[in-house]
Write an enzyme that holds these catalytic residues in place. Structure first.
Site, short mmCIF file in Angstrom:
data_model
loop_
_atom_site.label_atom_id
_atom_site.label_comp_id
_atom_site.label_asym_id
_atom_site.label_seq_id
_atom_site.Cartn_x
_atom_site.Cartn_y
_atom_site.Cartn_z
N CYS A 152 0.83 -1.21 0.00
CA CYS A 152 0.00 0.00 0.00
C CYS A 152 0.86 1.26 0.00
O CYS A 152 0.45 2.29 -0.51
CB CYS A 152 -0.97 0.01 1.17
SG CYS A 152 -0.21 -0.21 2.78
N HIS A 702 -0.98 1.68 7.49
CA HIS A 702 -1.59 1.52 6.18
C HIS A 702 -1.51 2.85 5.44
O HIS A 702 -1.67 3.90 6.04
CB HIS A 702 -3.04 1.07 6.35
CG HIS A 702 -3.74 0.81 5.07
ND1 HIS A 702 -3.24 -0.07 4.12
CD2 HIS A 702 -4.90 1.31 4.56
CE1 HIS A 702 -4.08 -0.08 3.09
NE2 HIS A 702 -5.08 0.76 3.33
#
Ligand code: ZN
Length: 786
Positions: A152, A702
């Site tokens: 990510c 994230h």
């Protein structure tokens, strides 16, 4: 993954055909006739294959090319369907899927009538749903990126770059093809640029919901081994690598000449800056330089000889510091030894570089309990994980975010625990201090205990109850109880004794033997509030006391015993009922700063650190010079990196400060050293075009991104393969990590109208968006259209 196709062919027909071809006699009886797979089918209505067909016995597999040739020469029997089968790439093997997965579908209201459908294991649900993915015609650039396993960080950086209009247009117009530099030793033979171009073209084709950047990731890992594998990385690091890699792969300078850098030597800034920029362009000239490179002035002053050194250096992003608070908010639970008092949660402000004693002092202010009567422990996973010494740095106590969270644990288990041990009972102290330290933890606990002595004995109830008699441990309990009942009156004397005893590595048993002689025995044991149970080091598994070797081995477990008592106190039955102190009501003030403050910090005078001194040419030695950075000229697209990851001598932390950054009209004219002299100079006003976000702590986390589509002016939220509409007011958060700004004079009006997000869809999934049937729900961004 699906690779290619094979076709099933009846083995008898195939053999006949081979014989026929072999003899070469066109009129022979071996002519095979039309391709006939009848023998492979259960019946000719459903065309279901027979079960347990064997390759090279019942059928052969032929490549598509051969199949189509055979079909054109011999034709097929009576509308039989071609038996096309996918070759599936399974781990370590490649398989032909002779029997596809068959799914029966029916309505629950009518189980009788079913529809069957066959799927390949390589099919994707989305492809099956949308019949043909190629038909997807979303807005170009509104396209997710599949997470290939902790990628990510890469997806987030790619989305920001993809939504940088000048760069994307450069690739979409194929301008890069003429500028690929295959020979640059600093570059990657054009491979990074080509892999990047490929991803961008797919993302802007409008044909995909999501693109799999596998080739790109492999190339990145090939040239920058730190990005190999599937660990989490920093989107800023990747961006930095990528900007550099693309620049060298697309450098129009094929042969870099050597340029000797001249010091300013008192020449005017304008002249030195122009010279520096010109020299930079002589060696570096690419779309990356055109788009992202700016120039800053760096002034170093020697503290000894006052030599001033001025240089102008290019940059491709600004790393701006965040104002670091010298204070830290800690939430702790205060557990009084008074068993009737409920644990209380406090929010305390402590110096960031402070020690555990400062935490105790802060709690002391709130509770009135002297700091030296407290012990600080970390409760983790239902047990006392660690007991801190008072001189330890608070930096060793991590914020909650950074403590590994076990899924089993209930809410309150992962907390720092402040336990007041002022009333720690005699018996425990004895056992504690005299048990031979079998582990570091116990040793530390022992030291903690000694600091809590003065007041000891003020409340004996808990101690008594803690060691209160149980059926399984009557002998031990009796011994212990005798000490537990010490009267406050005898305190002074006992304390001295205690100190002496601590010097001796005597066992608890020995201590216990001596105790009856000098301690009163009280009758309070009847008021037992707890039953005592031995536990393992996890504080979970109970063991029968009978197994222990008398009081000896038992006494060595004193620390754990005590922990288990707290464990029970905190986590049994009514599961940790605690009170929130009023300090908890004060809303947790999230620090908010303006982006402009961070930029000012970037340009503030700083003294070089010892690890990174400057070599003064006059003094001819390294000096801790003062350094000033000033912005000289800014690029068309300015990337601002908010330094949220702070590593100092005292702490490693991620700063959750909210940096308030403007979406439009970020005015840099006040920060630029270079004063605009004429109207031909570009303005210094910038609008936001993309943000890379980081959620989570130091080690995990994230990445996502917000970006504004260059064609329709709409903001989108990119979370790996998922893309949703975003509203402008969602963009400024404490997660913002990289900011992309474009200079206003270069921003073009959207070429297509903004989409109309449905107001009935809270998530606003792009994939489910349809243009029809929308009631004129107002779009979030109103943009003029050309
Ligand atoms: Zn000097």
């Amino acid at each position: 993954m699906y690779l290619y196709c094979r076709y099933l062919l009846d083995k008898r027909w195939y053999d006949q055909w081979k014989e026929y071809v072999h003899t070469g006699d066109q009129n022979s009886s071996s002519y095979p006739g039309k391709i006939d797979n009848t023998e492979l089918y259960e019946d000719l209505d459903s065309y279901h294959l027979k079960e347990r067909l064997t390759e090279n016995e019942d059928f052969v597999l032929v490549p598509a090319e051969a199949w189509h040739k055979l079909l054109s020469w011999y034709d097929m029997m009576d509308d039989q369907p071609p038996l096309e089968r996918k070759v599936v790439d399974l781990p370590s093997t490649v398989k032909v899927e002779v029997y596809p997965v068959e799914v029966y579908l029916c309505l629950s209201s009518n189980l009788e009538s079913t529809v069957s459908a066959r799927f390949s294991r390589a099919d994707k649900i989305r492809e099956r749903n949308s019949a043909d993915e190629d038909s997807y015609q979303g807005p170009p650039g509104v396209c997710g990126l599949t997470n290939l396993g902790n990628t990510c960080f890469m997806n987030s950086a790619l989305q920001c770059l993809s939504n940088t209009p000048p760069l994307t247009e450069y690739f979409l117009k194929n301008s890069y093809l003429e500028e690929l530099n295959f020979t640059n030793p600093l570059g990657m033979k054009g491979e990074i640029a080509e892999a990047y171009a490929d991803v961008i073209k797919q993302m802007w084709s409008g044909r995909h919901y999501s693109v799999v950047p596998r080739v790109f990731k492999t190339k990145v890992g090939h040239f920058a081994s730190q990005f190999l594998g599937y660990q989490q990385h920093d989107s800023q690091e990747l961006l930095s690598f990528l900007l550099d890699g693309l620049h060298e792969d697309l450098n129009r300078v094929k042969k870099k000449e050597y340029i000797e850098l001249r010091d300013a030597d008192g020449r005017p800034d304008q002249e030195v800056a122009e010279e520096a920029w010109h020299n930079h362009l002589r060696r570096n000239d690419s779309v990356i330089v055109d788009t992202f490179h700016g120039l800053f002035k760096s002034t170093l002053v020697c503290p000894e000889c006052n030599k001033v050194s001025v240089t102008f250096d290019p940059f491709c992003y600004l790393s701006v510091p965040l104002p670091v608070s010298k204070e830290r908010v800690m939430e702790v639970f205060y557990v009084s030894l008074d068993p009737t008092a409920k644990p209380t949660q406090y929010r305390l402000i402590v110096p960031k570089a402070g020690r555990v004693i400062d935490l105790c002092a802060a709690l002391s202010q709130a509770t009135g309990i002297p700091p030296n009567q407290m012990a600080v422990a970390d409760v983790f996973n239902h047990r006392f994980y660690r007991i801190y010494q008072t001189d330890e740095f608070l930096s060793c106590i991590l914020d909650r975010d950074d403590i590994f969270e076990d899924s089993e644990e209930a809410g309150p288990s992962k907390k720092e625990e402040e336990t007041q041990e002022s009333s720690q009972t005699e018996e425990q102290n004895n056992c504690q201090s005299e048990a031979s330290p079998s582990s570091e933890g116990e040793e530390r606990a022992e030291e903690e205990e000694s600091s809590s002595e003065p007041d000891r004995g003020s409340s004996t109830e808990e101690g008594q109850s803690a060691c209160g008699s149980t059926d399984t441990n009557s002998q031990d309990a009796t011994d212990v109880d005798q000490s537990a009942g010490a009267e406050p009156s005898g305190k002074e004397e006992e304390d001295e004794d205690e100190d002496e005893e601590e010097e001796e590595p005597a066992s608890c048993a020995q201590a216990n033997k001596r105790l009856p002689g000098r301690r009163h025995y009280t009758e309070r044991r009847k008021k037992a509030l707890f039953t005592m149970q031995a536990v393992n080091s996890n504080g979970t598994t109970e063991r029968g006391m009978g197994e222990a070797d008398g009081s000896f081995s038992f006494s060595c477990k004193c620390t754990l015993m005590r922990n288990s008592i707290y464990y029970r106190l905190l986590y049994t039955s009514d599961a940790f009922k605690y009170i929130k102190h009023q300090s908890m009501d004060v809303p947790h003030q999230q620090t908010t700063v303006q982006l402009q403050e961070c930029i000012e910090l970037f340009t503030t005078v700083e003294t070089l650190e010892e690890e990174n001194p400057w070599y003064c040419p006059t003094c001819k030695k390294h000096q801790l010079a003062t350094k000033i950075l000033d912005l000289w000229s800014l690029p068309e697209v300015l990337i601002i990196h908010l330094k949220r990851f702070s590593y100092t001598k005292y702490s490693r932390e991620k700063l959750d400060t909210i940096v308030e950054f403007p979406l439009r009209d970020l005015d840099f004219s006040g920060f630029l050293l270079k004063k605009t002299v004429n109207s031909t100079e570009p303005p210094c006003r910038y609008d936001l075009i993309a943000v890379s976000n980081h959620y989570g702590g130091l080690r995990d986390g994230h990445y996502t991104s917000y970006a504004r589509n260059k064609d329709n002016g709409q903001w989108y939220y990119f979370d790996d393969s998922k893309v949703t509409y975003a509203r402008e007011e969602q963009i400024v958060t404490s997660a913002a990590y990289l900011l992309f700004y474009q200079r206003q004079d270069k921003i073009r009006h959207p070429t297509i109208p903004p989409p109309i997000p449905s107001s009935t869809q809270p998530e606003n999934h792009i994939s489910s968006q349809t243009r029809d049937g929308m009631d004129g729900a107002a779009s979030c961004v109103s943009m003029e259209t050309d």
